[in-house]
Enzyme design. Structure first.
Site, PDB file in Angstrom:
ATOM      1  N   GLU A  80      -2.031   5.665   8.341  1.00 15.04           N
ATOM      2  CA  GLU A  80      -2.063   6.729   7.332  1.00 15.04           C
ATOM      3  C   GLU A  80      -3.403   7.464   7.249  1.00 15.04           C
ATOM      4  O   GLU A  80      -3.742   8.033   6.209  1.00 15.04           O
ATOM      5  CB  GLU A  80      -1.700   6.158   5.967  1.00 15.04           C
ATOM      6  CG  GLU A  80      -0.259   5.700   5.866  1.00 15.04           C
ATOM      7  CD  GLU A  80       0.156   5.481   4.435  1.00 15.04           C
ATOM      8  OE1 GLU A  80       0.946   6.288   3.931  1.00 15.04           O
ATOM      9  OE2 GLU A  80      -0.324   4.502   3.816  1.00 15.04           O
ATOM     10  N   HIS A  99      -7.187   5.440  -0.751  1.00 13.44           N
ATOM     11  CA  HIS A  99      -5.727   5.333  -0.852  1.00 13.44           C
ATOM     12  C   HIS A  99      -5.376   3.910  -1.247  1.00 13.44           C
ATOM     13  O   HIS A  99      -5.791   2.952  -0.594  1.00 13.44           O
ATOM     14  CB  HIS A  99      -5.057   5.693   0.467  1.00 13.44           C
ATOM     15  CG  HIS A  99      -3.582   5.439   0.467  1.00 13.44           C
ATOM     16  ND1 HIS A  99      -2.729   6.067  -0.426  1.00 13.44           N
ATOM     17  CD2 HIS A  99      -2.802   4.607   1.207  1.00 13.44           C
ATOM     18  CE1 HIS A  99      -1.493   5.643  -0.206  1.00 13.44           C
ATOM     19  NE2 HIS A  99      -1.511   4.744   0.768  1.00 13.44           N
ATOM     20  N   HIS A 101      -2.403   1.000  -3.122  1.00 16.58           N
ATOM     21  CA  HIS A 101      -1.027   0.618  -3.456  1.00 16.58           C
ATOM     22  C   HIS A 101      -0.999  -0.220  -4.738  1.00 16.58           C
ATOM     23  O   HIS A 101      -0.099  -1.041  -4.907  1.00 16.58           O
ATOM     24  CB  HIS A 101      -0.405  -0.201  -2.323  1.00 16.58           C
ATOM     25  CG  HIS A 101      -0.458   0.441  -0.983  1.00 16.58           C
ATOM     26  ND1 HIS A 101      -0.499  -0.279   0.189  1.00 16.58           N
ATOM     27  CD2 HIS A 101      -0.474   1.753  -0.612  1.00 16.58           C
ATOM     28  CE1 HIS A 101      -0.539   0.546   1.225  1.00 16.58           C
ATOM     29  NE2 HIS A 101      -0.527   1.789   0.761  1.00 16.58           N
ATOM     30  N   HIS A 180       4.835   4.344  -3.618  1.00 19.84           N
ATOM     31  CA  HIS A 180       3.840   4.055  -2.581  1.00 19.84           C
ATOM     32  C   HIS A 180       2.486   3.687  -3.170  1.00 19.84           C
ATOM     33  O   HIS A 180       1.894   2.687  -2.797  1.00 19.84           O
ATOM     34  CB  HIS A 180       3.730   5.293  -1.679  1.00 19.84           C
ATOM     35  CG  HIS A 180       2.880   5.117  -0.468  1.00 19.84           C
ATOM     36  ND1 HIS A 180       2.889   6.016   0.575  1.00 19.84           N
ATOM     37  CD2 HIS A 180       1.981   4.171  -0.110  1.00 19.84           C
ATOM     38  CE1 HIS A 180       2.050   5.621   1.515  1.00 19.84           C
ATOM     39  NE2 HIS A 180       1.484   4.500   1.115  1.00 19.84           N
TER      40      HIS A 180
END
EC number: 1.-.-.-
Length: 266
Positions: A80, A99, A101, A180
């Protein structure tokens, strides 16, 4: 990898460790930083759990325009990385991206309940946090696994960071991602790390507050709902945290340096 002294390797590694210690990242998720010497490349770790990153050997340099490694012989990286490359491509002021989760934030990506700033440490969230749904942008040959696997999906996510014309800032700080997680941006590693941590903290506080508010509504006492920050307090608290982020950063660095689990050889 032998990197110039201007590349903040130690800061980057500390950032990865801090995000792991605060449960923003676990075995998954990632931090990146734009190359301060050339704005058309950025650094991420190789495909490794953030808490285990320990030296410049673990870093990979990528081109912003297509997320390809500058050195074709680099070790395998994160799938990603297009999240990061497309944000850097669209927003030159962004210098670092996280990023995550985090499970405390995920409910706000799937329930229709808006994540909103409710404490003075999270004004950077703005009046509302957009929720990106990758399913709207799948092409016929895309894997439908919610991951941002290519430049096109990364570009659609990056669009969500464009603030409304009425906003004084050109870039949103945080975007949720349906089923996500979320992505946070900043003008430095400490700022993006701070925003990621307090996105998680705000989600915890808001969830508990909604639970208490629902319980109060069923009782006999007075009930006035949840008091979210109004616009003028959002502006004020955002300025406050931009000035004070290094106080938190210095504490967090000391914690991971003395925690025993983490190694930083940079």
């Amino acid at each position: 990898m032998n990197l110039p002294a201007s590349i903040p390797v130690r800061t980057f590694i500390s950032g990865c460790h801090i995000l792991h210690r605060h449960h923003v990242l676990d075995a998954y998720g990632h931090l990146s930083v734009r190359n301060p010497e050339r704005s058309d490349t950025f650094f991420m770790s190789r495909d490794l759990a953030p808490g285990l990153i320990s030296s410049s050997v673990d870093l990979v340099e990528y081109f912003v325009h297509d997320a390809s490694p500058v050195n074709p012989a680099s070790p395998a990286g994160y799938i990603e990385r297009f999240i990061h490359s497309e944000i850097y491509q669209k927003y030159p002021e962004v210098q670092s991206v996280v990023h995550s989760h985090a499970s405390t934030v995920l409910p706000y990506t799937i329930t229709g309940v808006n994540l909103r700033p409710c404490v003075h440490m999270s004004g950077f969230l703005g009046a509302s946090v957009p929720n990106f749904d990758v399913a709207k942008f799948y092409k016929e040959d895309d894997k439908c696994d919610l991951l941002i696997r290519n430049k096109d999906l990364g570009a659609h996510l990056a669009e969500c960071f464009s603030a409304p014309e009425s906003d004084s800032e050109s870039t949103r700080s945080v975007v949720l991602m349906r089923g996500h997680g979320f992505t946070a941006v900043g003008g430095s590693i400490p700022e993006s790390v701070y925003r990621a941590i307090y996105t998680v903290e705000n989600a915890k506080i808001q969830t508990v507050s909604m639970t208490l508010s629902a319980a109060a509504a069923k009782g006999d006492g007075p009930h006035s709902g949840i008091y979210f920050l109004p616009e003028h307090e959002i502006r004020g608290t955002k300025e406050l945290t931009q000035r004070s982020v290094m106080r938190s950063w210095k504490l967090w660095v000391r914690e991971v340096e003395t925690g025993g689990l983490y190694t930083n050889l940079a």
